[in-house]
Scaffold this motif. Structure first.
Motif, PDB file in Angstrom:
ATOM      1  N   CYS A 240       0.833  -1.216   0.000  1.00 40.03           N
ATOM      2  CA  CYS A 240       0.000   0.000   0.000  1.00 40.03           C
ATOM      3  C   CYS A 240       0.865   1.262   0.000  1.00 40.03           C
ATOM      4  O   CYS A 240       1.598   1.519   0.958  1.00 40.03           O
ATOM      5  CB  CYS A 240      -0.900  -0.006   1.237  1.00 40.03           C
ATOM      6  SG  CYS A 240      -1.781   1.551   1.482  1.00 40.03           S
ATOM      7  N   CYS A 386     -10.827   2.368  -1.681  1.00 40.60           N
ATOM      8  CA  CYS A 386      -9.886   1.307  -1.322  1.00 40.60           C
ATOM      9  C   CYS A 386     -10.677   0.111  -0.809  1.00 40.60           C
ATOM     10  O   CYS A 386     -11.540   0.269   0.047  1.00 40.60           O
ATOM     11  CB  CYS A 386      -8.939   1.794  -0.225  1.00 40.60           C
ATOM     12  SG  CYS A 386      -7.898   0.475   0.430  1.00 40.60           S
ATOM     13  N   ILE A 390      -8.682   0.702   3.914  1.00 40.53           N
ATOM     14  CA  ILE A 390      -8.714   2.133   4.209  1.00 40.53           C
ATOM     15  C   ILE A 390     -10.151   2.623   4.029  1.00 40.53           C
ATOM     16  O   ILE A 390     -10.846   2.203   3.111  1.00 40.53           O
ATOM     17  CB  ILE A 390      -7.793   2.921   3.252  1.00 40.53           C
ATOM     18  CG1 ILE A 390      -6.382   2.339   3.252  1.00 40.53           C
ATOM     19  CG2 ILE A 390      -7.765   4.395   3.621  1.00 40.53           C
ATOM     20  CD1 ILE A 390      -5.576   2.638   4.453  1.00 40.53           C
ATOM     21  N   CYS A 437       0.836  -0.950  -4.499  1.00 39.65           N
ATOM     22  CA  CYS A 437      -0.571  -0.677  -4.807  1.00 39.65           C
ATOM     23  C   CYS A 437      -0.783   0.828  -4.913  1.00 39.65           C
ATOM     24  O   CYS A 437      -0.388   1.590  -4.025  1.00 39.65           O
ATOM     25  CB  CYS A 437      -1.483  -1.231  -3.717  1.00 39.65           C
ATOM     26  SG  CYS A 437      -3.238  -0.896  -4.046  1.00 39.65           S
ATOM     27  N   CYS A 440      -6.133   3.378  -5.316  1.00 40.84           N
ATOM     28  CA  CYS A 440      -7.018   4.507  -5.002  1.00 40.84           C
ATOM     29  C   CYS A 440      -6.673   5.741  -5.840  1.00 40.84           C
ATOM     30  O   CYS A 440      -7.478   6.659  -5.960  1.00 40.84           O
ATOM     31  CB  CYS A 440      -6.986   4.822  -3.511  1.00 40.84           C
ATOM     32  SG  CYS A 440      -5.338   5.031  -2.855  1.00 40.84           S
TER      33      CYS A 440
HETATM   34  S1  SF4 Z   1      -6.148   1.294  -2.730  1.00 38.71           S
HETATM   35 FE1  SF4 Z   1      -4.840   2.962  -1.928  1.00 38.71          FE
HETATM   36  S2  SF4 Z   1      -5.128   2.928   0.289  1.00 38.71           S
HETATM   37 FE2  SF4 Z   1      -5.909   0.976  -0.517  1.00 38.71          FE
HETATM   38  S3  SF4 Z   1      -4.197  -0.449  -0.384  1.00 38.71           S
HETATM   39 FE3  SF4 Z   1      -4.111   0.442  -2.414  1.00 38.71          FE
HETATM   40  S4  SF4 Z   1      -2.767   2.245  -2.210  1.00 38.71           S
HETATM   41 FE4  SF4 Z   1      -3.377   1.617  -0.153  1.00 38.71          FE
END
Ligand code: SF4
Length: 457
Positions: A240, A386, A390, A437, A440
């Protein structure tokens, strides 16, 4: 977001106070509730849980008197399942193979499908959290040992899970095969620790041995530490990126990188990509502080701590209701009038999620006499929810999803608005793109955006 912590003494010494201290250091990862679990001398699972901050939910003096040489703990803010008491972790059960308790950081993205499958076969769930599916998956495999049942259960899950699990005479740590959330192993004298972040290992005086690999399971018992694998081979990893941007403490190490250094780099790259000629650089405290220092260093514009945060209040983003969020800004942040009056300010923040905090702060800075307010954001626009732990539930709530940069700038009332680019985010973190990742920001969810509701049990 949540935090997990666990401790195991190979010499049989009590560890519950250590777990309390670990949770205290992980408080920033969840402020709604806290809990601990251990297995007593008669093999019964015990838990103490409460709502609120660690020192309100748990009694340190009481924990220090309990004779438990292995224990786990959890700090929570609700993502999946709501914030009721039944959802406070660790979740615990005595099933046919023995006692088990689980503390979970992350969000299991195929949990609702697994839950449906289990309910259709008679499972009665006690909570609405995604974590409970692990207990039921284990209970549905009574022919296997607890450890084998746990490993096989984890194989069936998709999404994010960093776990601390208490079994009889064993502490188990596990990290999902995609590596969404951090998890570290530490040691001091006869005690092994597992922790969501290395900053909690520092507090208990432990040395960090290493971080768990994605897909790794560590079994800690009187013999020491043994490493197993979750038998899943993902095509890529998904650490993340928001951990570096916002969630983790700057004094933690993630993937061998100092969160402080990465955050400062984010600010430096932001200064290059979205420059600004203000009188001073300031920040939204505390999570924007390090990036603002990087921005100031790179741009040569002086840094001033012009917005003061009430250090006894929580962080706005991880409080659960919009009403509390709206109240939160003034309660928590106050600009210093003398530093602001007549000045052109560059205000660095880590992200704009719902836009409420930014709008209120720009309003307040103008009220206090700022001539210009240039917002600079040390991450790309958050446009997608997310599904990995989150609290960004719907696209409609995300400011950058409903408005483009120009419209959002007008909406929050800023003079200008600038973001970090996705490429700069990856470069500042310093890991290959296929290990991080950014869903988002980019909408690139794991395995082409599937929610993994399908089942393969
Ligand atoms: S979507 Fe965004 S907040 Fe969720 S794990 Fe991936 S990078 Fe992290």
């Amino acid at each position: 977001m949540c935090g997990v912590f666990g401790a195991f003494s190979t010499a049989g010494n009590p560890v519950l106070e250590e777990v309390y201290l670990g949770l205290y250091a992980l408080q920033h990862r969840g402020q709604e509730s806290a809990g601990v679990a251990w297995i007593d001398k008669s093999d019964q699972i015990r838990t103490i849980k409460g709502q609120g901050l660690v020192h309100l939910a748990l009694n340190q003096a009481e924990l220090a008197t309990i004779d438990a040489s292995s224990a786990i703990g959890h700090v929570r803010y609700s993502t999946a399942g709501g914030s009721g008491l039944a959802n406070v972790q660790p979740l615990a059960a005595n099933y046919c193979r023995g006692p088990v308790a689980i503390a979970h950081n992350g969000n299991i993205s195929n949990a609702s499908g697994v839950r449906r499958y289990l309910e259709n076969r008679g499972a009665i769930f006690q909570s609405t959290t995604d974590t409970e599916v692990i207990l039921h998956l284990m209970a549905h495999q009574p022919h296997k040992t607890e450890l084998d049942a746990l490993v096989d259960s984890l194989r069936k899950l998709k999404g994010a899970f960093s776990l601390a699990v208490a079994l009889k005479d064993r502490l188990v740590a596990a990290r999902d095969p995609w590596g969404f959330r951090p998890l570290a192993l530490g040691k001091r004298d006869d005690v092994y620790y597992i922790s969501s972040e290395s900053c909690a290992l520092d507090l208990v005086g432990a040395d960090m041995i290493r971080e768990l690999e994605p897909g790794e399971i560590l079994v800690i018992d009187d013999e020491g530490v043994r490493s197993l694998r979750i038998p899943v081979e993902p095509r890529r990893k998904y650490l993340c990126s928001f951990e570096f941007v916002y969630f983790a403490r700057p004094d933690s190490l993630i993937s061998g990188r100092s969160v402080y250094e990465v955050r400062k780099n984010l600010g430096k790259m932001l200064a290059k990509g979205a420059p600004c000629n203000g009188d001073c650089v300031t920040c939204m405290p505390d999570s924007g502080t390090v990036a603002a220092m990087g921005y100031a260093e790179e741009s040569g514009i002086p840094y001033e701590k012009a917005i003061v945060r009430n250090r006894y209040s929580g962080r706005t983003f991880i409080e659960p209701t919009q009403r509390v969020r709206e109240l939160g800004v003034r309660k928590k942040l106050n600009p210093i009038r003398e530093l602001i009056r007549g000045k052109s300010l560059t205000v660095v923040d880590d992200s704009i999620v719902r836009g409420t905090t930014s709008r209120r702060m720009v309003e307040l800075l103008r009220e206090y006499g700022a001539s210009e307010v240039h917002m600079r954001i040390s991450s790309p626009p958050v446009k997608f929810p997310c599904y990995y732990g989150i609290d960004t539930p719907t696209r409609e709530e995300l400011a950058a999803a409903r408005a483009n940069e120009t419209a959002l700038c007008a909406e929050i009332g800023a003079t200008s608005l600038g973001y970090l680019t996705g490429d700069d985010l990856i470069q500042a973190i310093g890991l290959p793109e296929w290990e991080v990742c950014t869903a988002c920001f980019s909408g690139n969810y794991m395995e082409d955006g599937e929610r993994h509701e399908e089942l393969d049990i």
